[in-house]
Design a protein around this motif. Structure first.
Motif, PDB file in Angstrom:
ATOM      1  N   VAL A  17      -4.505   7.309  -7.840  1.00  0.00           N
ATOM      2  CA  VAL A  17      -3.601   6.309  -7.253  1.00  0.00           C
ATOM      3  C   VAL A  17      -2.895   5.545  -8.368  1.00  0.00           C
ATOM      4  CG1 VAL A  17      -3.548   4.112  -5.990  1.00  0.00           C
ATOM      5  CG2 VAL A  17      -4.799   6.067  -5.055  1.00  0.00           C
ATOM      6  N   ARG A  18      -3.645   5.135  -9.372  1.00  0.00           N
ATOM      7  CA  ARG A  18      -3.055   4.404 -10.502  1.00  0.00           C
ATOM      8  C   ARG A  18      -1.987   5.254 -11.189  1.00  0.00           C
ATOM      9  NH1 ARG A  18      -6.012   2.964 -16.017  1.00  0.00           N
ATOM     10  NH2 ARG A  18      -4.345   1.744 -16.952  1.00  0.00           N
ATOM     11  N   ARG A  19      -2.272   6.535 -11.357  1.00  0.00           N
ATOM     12  CA  ARG A  19      -1.317   7.425 -12.015  1.00  0.00           C
ATOM     13  C   ARG A  19      -0.101   7.696 -11.147  1.00  0.00           C
ATOM     14  NH1 ARG A  19      -5.426  11.418 -15.364  1.00  0.00           N
ATOM     15  NH2 ARG A  19      -5.679   9.935 -17.064  1.00  0.00           N
ATOM     16  N   LEU A  20      -0.271   7.742  -9.835  1.00  0.00           N
ATOM     17  CA  LEU A  20       0.872   7.938  -8.943  1.00  0.00           C
ATOM     18  C   LEU A  20       1.777   6.714  -8.930  1.00  0.00           C
ATOM     19  CD1 LEU A  20      -0.840   9.721  -5.925  1.00  0.00           C
ATOM     20  CD2 LEU A  20       0.944  10.681  -7.392  1.00  0.00           C
ATOM     21  N   ARG A  21       1.195   5.548  -9.108  1.00  0.00           N
ATOM     22  CA  ARG A  21       1.985   4.305  -9.109  1.00  0.00           C
ATOM     23  C   ARG A  21       2.607   4.001 -10.468  1.00  0.00           C
ATOM     24  NH1 ARG A  21      -2.326   0.657  -5.716  1.00  0.00           N
ATOM     25  NH2 ARG A  21      -1.601   1.260  -3.651  1.00  0.00           N
ATOM     26  N   CYS A  22       2.178   4.684 -11.499  1.00  0.00           N
ATOM     27  CA  CYS A  22       2.574   4.384 -12.874  1.00  0.00           C
ATOM     28  C   CYS A  22       4.030   4.794 -13.150  1.00  0.00           C
ATOM     29  CB  CYS A  22       1.645   5.145 -13.834  1.00  0.00           C
ATOM     30  SG  CYS A  22       1.943   4.766 -15.579  1.00  0.00           S
ATOM     31  N   SER A  42       1.027   5.780 -22.137  1.00  0.00           N
ATOM     32  CA  SER A  42       0.401   4.589 -22.705  1.00  0.00           C
ATOM     33  C   SER A  42      -0.079   3.628 -21.620  1.00  0.00           C
ATOM     34  CB  SER A  42       1.375   3.882 -23.649  1.00  0.00           C
ATOM     35  OG  SER A  42       2.577   3.571 -22.972  1.00  0.00           O
ATOM     36  N   ASN A  43       0.335   3.822 -20.377  1.00  0.00           N
ATOM     37  CA  ASN A  43      -0.111   2.965 -19.272  1.00  0.00           C
ATOM     38  C   ASN A  43      -1.358   3.494 -18.565  1.00  0.00           C
ATOM     39  OD1 ASN A  43       2.019   1.141 -19.610  1.00  0.00           O
ATOM     40  ND2 ASN A  43       3.348   2.317 -18.273  1.00  0.00           N
ATOM     41  N   CYS A  44      -1.379   4.813 -18.278  1.00  0.00           N
ATOM     42  CA  CYS A  44      -2.466   5.342 -17.452  1.00  0.00           C
ATOM     43  C   CYS A  44      -3.242   6.484 -18.108  1.00  0.00           C
ATOM     44  CB  CYS A  44      -1.931   5.819 -16.104  1.00  0.00           C
ATOM     45  SG  CYS A  44      -0.933   7.312 -16.176  1.00  0.00           S
ATOM     46  N   GLY A  45      -2.793   6.968 -19.256  1.00  0.00           N
ATOM     47  CA  GLY A  45      -3.515   8.016 -19.963  1.00  0.00           C
ATOM     48  C   GLY A  45      -3.223   9.431 -19.508  1.00  0.00           C
ATOM     49  N   PRO A  55       6.565  14.880  -6.250  1.00  0.00           N
ATOM     50  CA  PRO A  55       7.856  14.414  -5.720  1.00  0.00           C
ATOM     51  C   PRO A  55       7.754  12.991  -5.179  1.00  0.00           C
ATOM     52  CG  PRO A  55       7.322  16.592  -4.868  1.00  0.00           C
ATOM     53  CD  PRO A  55       6.106  16.089  -5.597  1.00  0.00           C
ATOM     54  N   GLU A  56       8.795  12.224  -5.382  1.00  0.00           N
ATOM     55  CA  GLU A  56       8.829  10.822  -4.957  1.00  0.00           C
ATOM     56  C   GLU A  56       8.560  10.688  -3.458  1.00  0.00           C
ATOM     57  OE1 GLU A  56       8.752   6.927  -5.565  1.00  0.00           O
ATOM     58  OE2 GLU A  56       9.092   8.352  -7.176  1.00  0.00           O
ATOM     59  N   ALA A  57       9.027  11.633  -2.658  1.00  0.00           N
ATOM     60  CA  ALA A  57       8.846  11.568  -1.211  1.00  0.00           C
ATOM     61  C   ALA A  57       7.373  11.628  -0.805  1.00  0.00           C
ATOM     62  CB  ALA A  57       9.617  12.701  -0.541  1.00  0.00           C
ATOM     63  N   LEU A  58       6.514  12.192  -1.658  1.00  0.00           N
ATOM     64  CA  LEU A  58       5.094  12.309  -1.338  1.00  0.00           C
ATOM     65  C   LEU A  58       4.237  11.198  -1.925  1.00  0.00           C
ATOM     66  CD1 LEU A  58       4.521  16.125  -1.864  1.00  0.00           C
ATOM     67  CD2 LEU A  58       4.761  14.900   0.289  1.00  0.00           C
ATOM     68  N   ARG A  59       4.755  10.466  -2.888  1.00  0.00           N
ATOM     69  CA  ARG A  59       3.944   9.465  -3.592  1.00  0.00           C
ATOM     70  C   ARG A  59       3.308   8.440  -2.668  1.00  0.00           C
ATOM     71  NH1 ARG A  59       4.185   9.286  -9.123  1.00  0.00           N
ATOM     72  NH2 ARG A  59       5.803  10.642  -9.917  1.00  0.00           N
ATOM     73  N   GLY A  60       4.091   7.833  -1.797  1.00  0.00           N
ATOM     74  CA  GLY A  60       3.570   6.787  -0.918  1.00  0.00           C
ATOM     75  C   GLY A  60       2.446   7.283  -0.031  1.00  0.00           C
ATOM     76  N   LEU A  66      -5.311   8.521  -0.727  1.00  0.00           N
ATOM     77  CA  LEU A  66      -6.346   8.450  -1.760  1.00  0.00           C
ATOM     78  C   LEU A  66      -6.967   7.062  -1.836  1.00  0.00           C
ATOM     79  CD1 LEU A  66      -4.619  10.601  -4.512  1.00  0.00           C
ATOM     80  CD2 LEU A  66      -6.518  11.273  -3.025  1.00  0.00           C
ATOM     81  N   ASP A  67      -6.151   6.039  -1.697  1.00  0.00           N
ATOM     82  CA  ASP A  67      -6.662   4.668  -1.738  1.00  0.00           C
ATOM     83  C   ASP A  67      -7.605   4.408  -0.560  1.00  0.00           C
ATOM     84  OD1 ASP A  67      -6.706   2.309  -3.193  1.00  0.00           O
ATOM     85  OD2 ASP A  67      -5.037   1.414  -2.098  1.00  0.00           O
ATOM     86  N   GLU A  68      -7.228   4.863   0.628  1.00  0.00           N
ATOM     87  CA  GLU A  68      -8.058   4.656   1.818  1.00  0.00           C
ATOM     88  C   GLU A  68      -9.368   5.438   1.724  1.00  0.00           C
ATOM     89  OE1 GLU A  68      -9.454   3.404   5.516  1.00  0.00           O
ATOM     90  OE2 GLU A  68      -7.966   2.564   4.167  1.00  0.00           O
ATOM     91  N   LEU A  69      -9.321   6.670   1.295  1.00  0.00           N
ATOM     92  CA  LEU A  69     -10.554   7.460   1.196  1.00  0.00           C
ATOM     93  C   LEU A  69     -11.472   6.930   0.092  1.00  0.00           C
ATOM     94  CD1 LEU A  69      -9.258  11.041   1.923  1.00  0.00           C
ATOM     95  CD2 LEU A  69     -10.768   9.662   3.326  1.00  0.00           C
TER      96      LEU A  69
END
Length: 110
Positions: A17-22, A42-45, A55-60, A66-69
């Motif tokens: 999730v952190r990497r998808l938001r980065c 340098s932000n998430c490794g 793809p941006e359309a799938l990120r949200g 992933l956050d909910e699970l």
């Protein structure tokens, strides 16, 4: 690399999730990388991607799933008579999400 622990499947999902938001920043200055071989973000490794990113359309949707699970993983076990199940290793959605998190984190799912 980041200081995020990845001891449990929920930790793997939180890192994904952190990497998808980065907003990835790959260093190109030595000793951290070069123009030909950028270093990890340098932000998430996350290692510099050699292939297509998510793809941006799938990120949200992926972030939400992933956050909910990951949140459900930390809840008490679902061995209740009412049959209400939270995310666990026995559920297909959890297994698939864990594999997806591993892929996003630069590993492979086998």
């Amino acid at each position: 690399m980041s200081d995020t622990k990845t001891d449990t499947p929920a930790d793997q999902m939180r890192l994904a999730v952190r990497r998808l938001r980065c907003d990835h920043r790959y260093p190109i200055q030595p000793p951290h990388g070069s123009l030909a071989h950028p270093g990890p973000c340098s932000n998430c490794g996350l290692p510099y991607p050699g292939d297509e990113e998510v793809p941006e359309a799938l990120r949200g949707a992926l972030v939400f799933l992933l956050d909910e699970l990951a949140r459900q993983y930390d809840m008490p076990p679902c061995d209740k008579p009412d049959g209400c199940c939270n995310g666990c290793e026995r559920c297909d959605d959890f297994v698939y999400a864990n594999g997806l998190a591993q892929i996003i984190n630069g590993g492979n799912h086998g």
